[in-house]
Design an enzyme around this catalytic site. Sequence first.
Site, mmCIF file in Angstrom:
data_model
loop_
_atom_site.group_PDB
_atom_site.id
_atom_site.type_symbol
_atom_site.label_atom_id
_atom_site.label_comp_id
_atom_site.label_asym_id
_atom_site.label_seq_id
_atom_site.Cartn_x
_atom_site.Cartn_y
_atom_site.Cartn_z
ATOM 1 N N ASP A 501 -19.719 38.929 -4.176
ATOM 2 C CA ASP A 501 -19.948 37.598 -3.612
ATOM 3 C C ASP A 501 -18.690 37.072 -2.916
ATOM 4 O O ASP A 501 -18.764 36.296 -1.982
ATOM 5 C CB ASP A 501 -20.364 36.608 -4.707
ATOM 6 N N GLU A 571 -28.183 41.679 -0.316
ATOM 7 C CA GLU A 571 -29.013 41.481 -1.515
ATOM 8 C C GLU A 571 -29.958 40.338 -1.237
ATOM 9 O O GLU A 571 -29.550 39.194 -1.172
ATOM 10 C CB GLU A 571 -28.152 41.205 -2.758
#
Length: 941
Positions: A501, A571
């Site tokens: 992330d 994702e």
Amino acid sequence: MAPSLSYSPTTPQFFLHHLFLLILATPFLASTAAAALSLPPSLGQPSTIPSWKIQSSTTVGDDAVALSSPGLDTSSWYETKGSKATLVAALLESGVYNDTALFFSDNLAKVDQSAFQVPWFYRAEFGVGSVGGNGTGGGGGNGSTTTRVYQLKTNGISSRADVFVNGELVVGKDVQAGAYTGRSYDITGKVLGNGGGNGTESNVLLIKVYPTDYNRDFALGFVDWNPYPPDNGTGVWRDVQIAQTGAVGIEDVSVKTELSGEVKFGVDVRRWASSGDLEGEVECTILDPQGQAVGKPQAPFKFVGDEGNGQQQKVVVETKISDPQIWWPKQWGAQPLYNATCTVSTSSPSSKEVSDTSSPVRFGIRTVSSSLNAHDDILFTVNNHPFQALGAGYTSDIFLRFSPSKLRAQFQLVLDMGLNTVRLEGKQEHAELYTLADEMGIMLMAGWECCDKWEGWTYNDEGSGLKWTDADYGIANASMRHEAALMQSHPSMLAFLVGSDFWPDDRATDIYVAALRAHDWDVPIVSSASQRGFPVALGNGGMKMEGPYDWVPPIYWTDTRLGAAFGFGSELGAGVGTPEIESLSRFLNDADLQDLWQSPNKGLYHMSTSVSAFYTREIYNEALWARYGAPTSLDDYLQKVQMADYEATRAQFDAFVLRWSDIERPATGLIYWMLNNAWPSLHWNLFDYYLRAAGSYYGVKAAIGRSESVVYDYRARELHLVYRGLVAEGRRSVAVELMDTKGVVLGTIGHGINATATPNSSHKLPLGTQVPDLLEKIQDVAFLRVLLKDGEGTGGKVLSRNVYWLSAREDVLDWDASTWYHTPVTSFANFTALNGMDKAEVDVSGKGGGKVGLENKGSVPAVFLRLGLYSGDNEVRATWSENYVTLWPGESVELDVAVHGDDYEGGEVVAGGAGGLEVRVSGKNVDAKRVKLDSVDAPEL
Ligand SMILES: *[C@@H]1O[C@H](CO)[C@@H](O)[C@H](O)[C@H]1NC(C)=O
Ligand SMILES: *[C@@H]1O[C@H](CO)[C@@H](O)[C@H](O)[C@H]1NC(C)=O
Ligand SMILES: *[C@@H]1O[C@H](CO)[C@@H](O)[C@H](O)[C@H]1NC(C)=O
Ligand SMILES: *[C@@H]1O[C@H](CO)[C@@H](O)[C@H](O)[C@H]1NC(C)=O
Ligand SMILES: *[C@@H]1O[C@H](CO)[C@@H](O)[C@H](O)[C@H]1NC(C)=O
């Protein structure tokens, strides 16, 4: 002797309380001596500790010196079945826990974690055999026959450990820290039987593991995917090995290949003993995929002077293989694998002697590269061909159990769906995973995980993990070096993502990149899976992480915002993946099952964790109710759910493949969130925990399961021809027909549209406004059938067949109200007309050879026919060429079924009955029916 624990789902409290007492207080396991390791007499190729005795410090005290002394009575210790197991996995193997029970309803929440808040011990015994020399070990010897060095090799212990041999500390928890930290430690001076003895002396290896905390330690966490295992994965989760070498050992062999056949081995040799100059050579023996020797290149090395032990140097050994056999991802070709065994020898003027031999290194000849296009989107190439990565995110088992047969079954499903890539986010597993991907032609995107200690970089205040200290950078370094060595030689590697992330700070970036380069990393290093920022040293990673993770309608995917089909989505998905009833009833009790449709907004233990945005099925259910109508029963709910799941994944994958050759902004790849679940879950998968395929699976397969197809763009109302192979070119025809729920043909387009299939591309069929004009005819709901046929005209073989159910009313998104996980819908499509359709009668016939025929005898479409294969009342694990099929009146299709004939239980794939098979078919407007099958072969997938 396993404890006999009676367990009834209605009395979990009793069960778990009882179990807890057993763990802490009752030394009840009979001991057969653990299979002790006895080293082979030859040098090289480390041996793995085959099994462990395990016990808690609460039970056996904390005196590691005493516990690691020979002769201890370990009859009250638990024993692992194999070479690795976390604490909970070991207790499952010992019968203390039972995962059928633990996974049922919310039983896992009731396990008391305090048993795992203290250190535990892993103990094993080993003999080093008789070596017939004087075993000077760390002393002099200058590579003479007498030098034999023993090393203990770790490959990752979660998450900190003290390691003892025969009562002496080998390494402490500050160095053996991090679940991926693997190191070689010299234990020559500590082992018994090192030459001087008679070779049968028993040595004791003791590993004291400390409790793992995902925010403090570099472990394998699950963020919000599922509940945490009670031990947070603590323990010897990877193999521990004992190696014996001469004065020089081989630490690692890397392989770099060129399509021309040039091969460069980087052999890391390490000097363990002797002083003064030490020279010799490294030789690698190469076998081609047919087992023929194709080269034996060599290169010299020299350690100069008295530079001490532990010196390491990379010896480059090069050759050129003529007529190289090229390795391809499965969709493009074969997977020929070469292997090489490298030997290091020391030489003196009078003699040359082998000091160490590597395990065979398997490699494929291929190249991988990446670049950023004009939009800063990453584009991979494999063997110089642009490669659209179509993949999904993999997770390990919740207890980190690893079964090669289970993984093979999972990878078969990956290929059967048409995926070509798997992303491992901090779930690097074991060497077998990479070997299997090499053999099966699946590309791997590995990388570190998000949101916990792994992203505790100085600048990052968003993760839950503690900030990195100086020592933590050392752990990151050791972790990266070990994983780079594990992965580098595998042709299946597509990339390593050093951040997920968030991007690593500059200090971490330098460490990671240096570690990868030290192991000759030759595929892309990506700074992170998102574009929140990037380190200067690596630049923009070119991947986007803009959601969604929860339900969005099909029309979302061909938009031009957020997660829609452009660039590389690292994702993303509509959050679907609901198992069918056969799987649901294995982990939900009756009340849980009723909750699914009667309490649509309730927090559910088998969704994400309670602190997560994905604890309820609220967003998904709101859309389901609005679009398909309020469910009237659990069966009705599940039928609608599978339609919604199929619709969601097909639209996502359709959108990405149809934008592959987009001129404005190509879709360069997507990773569906996720491939599988760590435990039985209600969402985020393409097949369930028991390896069964439902709507989300067959939606993907409808989009990309064939090398070519015609797919529909919900937003532009256009059709695209997609061809994913590299070779075939040729003329095709396309037939389009629209039919309403009463069976009335609302229109067709042309009498065959002619098109040309071009390799590795997608293109829009030039139909002008014909498709939108046709769809204007929809009153409430209609079916759009699109057939792609071989050759021109109308008579060719059907290459792909897709049926879309479309509503006169489109879903309308409120893009401005988007969050990081979804975009809300202000007006929903309306499929409720499906609920009032007339029944259709369908003929089902077993045709032998794994073929099942379906024919719609009715006058209306037979909608969303689900096929299941049963042996008695057990559903057999099987995959179908297509499933959840919609048939026109009078239409018939023949489907292939591949029987896996196995089931998944207790962390393993186990044999399941496949005798007396019957097919069960049911559909939206088709009553359930059963047909016996005389013979069903099991074709290779
Ligand atoms: C685990 O529990 C289930 C149901 O409670 C039972 O059917 C099964 O036999 C148990 N497994 C073992 C290995 O004891
Ligand atoms: C090997 O040596 C150990 C002690 O060093 C001794 O206990 C054992 O009996 C010996 N075994 C044989 C076969 O001589
Ligand atoms: C597991 O890790 C979490 C933090 O992610 C921590 O709160 C919890 O106490 C840990 N459990 C154990 C048994 O150490
Ligand atoms: C090396 O290649 C040979 C020939 O293909 C094969 O027999 C052998 O099993 C391979 N070894 C490994 C470890 O793959
Ligand atoms: C497609 O090709 C066939 C055979 O060449 C031809 O008869 C037909 O007219 C073509 N169709 C269109 C719509 O051009």
